[in-house]
Every structure is written in structure tokens, then in C-alpha cells.
Motif scaffolding. Structure first.
Motif, PDB file in Angstrom:
ATOM      1  N   ASP A 101      97.956  79.924  62.728  1.00 29.59           N
ATOM      2  CA  ASP A 101      99.081  79.011  62.913  1.00 29.59           C
ATOM      3  C   ASP A 101      98.658  77.898  63.847  1.00 29.59           C
ATOM      4  O   ASP A 101      98.379  78.132  65.021  1.00 29.59           O
ATOM      5  N   ILE A 102      98.585  76.698  63.318  1.00 31.81           N
ATOM      6  CA  ILE A 102      98.230  75.529  64.110  1.00 31.81           C
ATOM      7  C   ILE A 102      99.411  74.577  64.052  1.00 31.81           C
ATOM      8  O   ILE A 102      99.798  74.126  62.979  1.00 31.81           O
ATOM      9  N   TRP A 103      99.990  74.284  65.202  1.00 29.40           N
ATOM     10  CA  TRP A 103     101.192  73.465  65.269  1.00 29.40           C
ATOM     11  C   TRP A 103     100.918  72.165  66.001  1.00 29.40           C
ATOM     12  O   TRP A 103     100.150  72.124  66.941  1.00 29.40           O
ATOM     13  N   LEU A 104     101.548  71.117  65.535  1.00 28.96           N
ATOM     14  CA  LEU A 104     101.608  69.848  66.246  1.00 28.96           C
ATOM     15  C   LEU A 104     103.077  69.449  66.249  1.00 28.96           C
ATOM     16  O   LEU A 104     103.610  69.043  65.210  1.00 28.96           O
ATOM     17  N   ASP A 105     103.735  69.623  67.368  1.00 32.24           N
ATOM     18  CA  ASP A 105     105.187  69.468  67.490  1.00 32.24           C
ATOM     19  C   ASP A 105     105.873  70.410  66.493  1.00 32.24           C
ATOM     20  O   ASP A 105     105.811  71.603  66.658  1.00 32.24           O
ATOM     21  N   GLU A 106     106.496  69.889  65.470  1.00 32.72           N
ATOM     22  CA  GLU A 106     107.199  70.726  64.498  1.00 32.72           C
ATOM     23  C   GLU A 106     106.447  70.872  63.175  1.00 32.72           C
ATOM     24  O   GLU A 106     106.970  71.438  62.227  1.00 32.72           O
ATOM     25  N   LEU A 107     105.230  70.361  63.086  1.00 35.00           N
ATOM     26  CA  LEU A 107     104.454  70.384  61.847  1.00 35.00           C
ATOM     27  C   LEU A 107     103.456  71.531  61.886  1.00 35.00           C
ATOM     28  O   LEU A 107     102.607  71.602  62.776  1.00 35.00           O
ATOM     29  N   ASN A 108     103.557  72.428  60.929  1.00 34.80           N
ATOM     30  CA  ASN A 108     102.636  73.550  60.830  1.00 34.80           C
ATOM     31  C   ASN A 108     101.499  73.170  59.874  1.00 34.80           C
ATOM     32  O   ASN A 108     101.718  73.015  58.676  1.00 34.80           O
ATOM     33  N   PHE A 109     100.301  73.017  60.410  1.00 36.00           N
ATOM     34  CA  PHE A 109      99.170  72.571  59.600  1.00 36.00           C
ATOM     35  C   PHE A 109      98.732  73.607  58.580  1.00 36.00           C
ATOM     36  O   PHE A 109      98.163  73.270  57.550  1.00 36.00           O
ATOM     37  N   THR A 110      98.985  74.877  58.848  1.00 34.20           N
ATOM     38  CA  THR A 110      98.605  75.916  57.897  1.00 34.20           C
ATOM     39  C   THR A 110      99.349  75.727  56.584  1.00 34.20           C
ATOM     40  O   THR A 110      98.746  75.744  55.511  1.00 34.20           O
ATOM     41  N   TYR A 111     100.649  75.549  56.658  1.00 34.56           N
ATOM     42  CA  TYR A 111     101.431  75.341  55.441  1.00 34.56           C
ATOM     43  C   TYR A 111     101.097  74.012  54.784  1.00 34.56           C
ATOM     44  O   TYR A 111     101.153  73.896  53.555  1.00 34.56           O
ATOM     45  N   LEU A 112     100.741  73.022  55.573  1.00 38.88           N
ATOM     46  CA  LEU A 112     100.366  71.726  55.022  1.00 38.88           C
ATOM     47  C   LEU A 112      99.089  71.841  54.185  1.00 38.88           C
ATOM     48  O   LEU A 112      99.016  71.307  53.078  1.00 38.88           O
ATOM     49  N   ILE A 113      98.096  72.549  54.696  1.00 37.09           N
ATOM     50  CA  ILE A 113      96.838  72.723  53.960  1.00 37.09           C
ATOM     51  C   ILE A 113      97.069  73.527  52.683  1.00 37.09           C
ATOM     52  O   ILE A 113      96.528  73.200  51.621  1.00 37.09           O
TER      53      ILE A 113
ATOM     54  N   ILE B 165      87.888  77.739  62.013  1.00 37.46           N
ATOM     55  CA  ILE B 165      89.164  77.496  61.328  1.00 37.46           C
ATOM     56  C   ILE B 165      88.956  76.541  60.154  1.00 37.46           C
ATOM     57  O   ILE B 165      89.458  76.776  59.048  1.00 37.46           O
ATOM     58  N   PHE B 166      88.183  75.487  60.371  1.00 44.04           N
ATOM     59  CA  PHE B 166      87.889  74.560  59.264  1.00 44.04           C
ATOM     60  C   PHE B 166      87.087  75.249  58.167  1.00 44.04           C
ATOM     61  O   PHE B 166      87.290  74.978  56.973  1.00 44.04           O
ATOM     62  N   ALA B 167      86.181  76.146  58.529  1.00 44.24           N
ATOM     63  CA  ALA B 167      85.404  76.875  57.518  1.00 44.24           C
ATOM     64  C   ALA B 167      86.316  77.749  56.665  1.00 44.24           C
ATOM     65  O   ALA B 167      86.132  77.839  55.439  1.00 44.24           O
ATOM     66  N   ILE B 168      87.310  78.375  57.292  1.00 49.56           N
ATOM     67  CA  ILE B 168      88.264  79.188  56.529  1.00 49.56           C
ATOM     68  C   ILE B 168      89.078  78.308  55.585  1.00 49.56           C
ATOM     69  O   ILE B 168      89.296  78.661  54.421  1.00 49.56           O
ATOM     70  N   TYR B 169      89.508  77.171  56.061  1.00 52.74           N
ATOM     71  CA  TYR B 169      90.258  76.256  55.196  1.00 52.74           C
ATOM     72  C   TYR B 169      89.409  75.765  54.023  1.00 52.74           C
ATOM     73  O   TYR B 169      89.879  75.700  52.890  1.00 52.74           O
ATOM     74  N   PHE B 170      88.155  75.416  54.278  1.00 51.21           N
ATOM     75  CA  PHE B 170      87.294  74.971  53.183  1.00 51.21           C
ATOM     76  C   PHE B 170      87.012  76.101  52.199  1.00 51.21           C
ATOM     77  O   PHE B 170      86.890  75.859  50.995  1.00 51.21           O
ATOM     78  N   ALA B 171      86.923  77.326  52.685  1.00 46.82           N
ATOM     79  CA  ALA B 171      86.753  78.461  51.780  1.00 46.82           C
ATOM     80  C   ALA B 171      87.989  78.621  50.894  1.00 46.82           C
ATOM     81  O   ALA B 171      87.872  78.894  49.686  1.00 46.82           O
ATOM     82  N   PHE B 172      89.171  78.427  51.474  1.00 49.98           N
ATOM     83  CA  PHE B 172      90.399  78.494  50.688  1.00 49.98           C
ATOM     84  C   PHE B 172      90.441  77.385  49.643  1.00 49.98           C
ATOM     85  O   PHE B 172      90.817  77.616  48.486  1.00 49.98           O
ATOM     86  N   LEU B 173      90.050  76.174  50.013  1.00 49.68           N
ATOM     87  CA  LEU B 173      90.036  75.062  49.065  1.00 49.68           C
ATOM     88  C   LEU B 173      89.019  75.297  47.950  1.00 49.68           C
ATOM     89  O   LEU B 173      89.275  74.964  46.781  1.00 49.68           O
ATOM     90  N   THR B 174      87.885  75.868  48.292  1.00 47.96           N
ATOM     91  CA  THR B 174      86.887  76.206  47.274  1.00 47.96           C
ATOM     92  C   THR B 174      87.449  77.237  46.306  1.00 47.96           C
ATOM     93  O   THR B 174      87.264  77.132  45.097  1.00 47.96           O
TER      94      THR B 174
END
Length: 99
Positions: free
Chosen positions: A3-15, A71-80
Motif C-alpha cells: 500500500d503506497i499512499w499519496l494523500d488520498e491516492l492509493n498507487f497500488t490500485y492505480l497500477i 516495489i517497482f520490480a514487483i509492479y513490473f512483474a505484474f505488468l509483464t
């Protein structure tokens, strides 16, 4: 997932939303329009190489940067994985269409 948050924006759900609603259909369109398997593999190869780069950088750097690169490696693995699922869905569709 993280869970990565910036104010009210959750980057996990965004990705996850970007990968499902943008990358998956784009991969399907690429599979439909491209004739060469090399062209079909470009998006998944770009994400895989980016993920490998992040893993290498996580080994090289020190401190809290390691966590960021992992964290970026996990996201890129998900995108792959999303790209590979898109190719599999198109492959199944093409096989069923021939029958």
C-alpha cells in the motif's frame, strides 16, 4: 500487495487499474494487428527488462532505495504477467476462431 499512499491516492490500485484497463487491451490489439511474434513480445519484454533492472539496482544500492526498487520490480512483474495473459487470451481466441 504494498500500500503506497499519496494523500488520498492509493498507487497500488492505480497500477492495477492501469494494467488491467490500458495495458491488457493494448496487448490484445497488438496481438491482433501484428503478424510477427517479435512485435507481439515487445511490451512484455520491455516490462521484464525494466523489472530485471530494478532487481539489479536493488542489489547495488543501499538504504531505503532497496525497498523502492523492489516495489517497482514487483509492479513490473505484474505488468509483464498482464501482457502474457493478454497474449494467452488472444491465442485461445485465435484457436477457437479457426474451429
Amino acid at each position: 500487495m504494498f500500500d503506497i499512499w499519496l494523500d488520498e491516492l492509493n498507487f497500488t490500485y492505480l497500477i492495477i487499474a492501469v494494467s488491467v484497463f490500458v495495458i491488457f487491451p493494448v496487448q490484445l490489439i497488438i496481438c491482433k494487428k501484428a503478424k510477427s511474434i517479435k512485435v507481439k513480445l515487445i511490451p512484455s519484454a520491455v516490462f521484464a527488462v525494466s523489472g530485471i533492472f530494478c532487481v539489479i539496482m536493488a542489489e547495488v544500492v543501499t538504504g531505503w532505495d532497496v525497498l523502492g526498487y523492489l516495489i517497482f520490480a514487483i509492479y513490473f512483474a505484474f505488468l509483464t504477467a498482464v501482457c502474457i495473459v493478454g497474449m494467452l487470451v488472444y491465442w485461445i481466441y485465435a484457436k477457437l476462431k479457426k474451429q
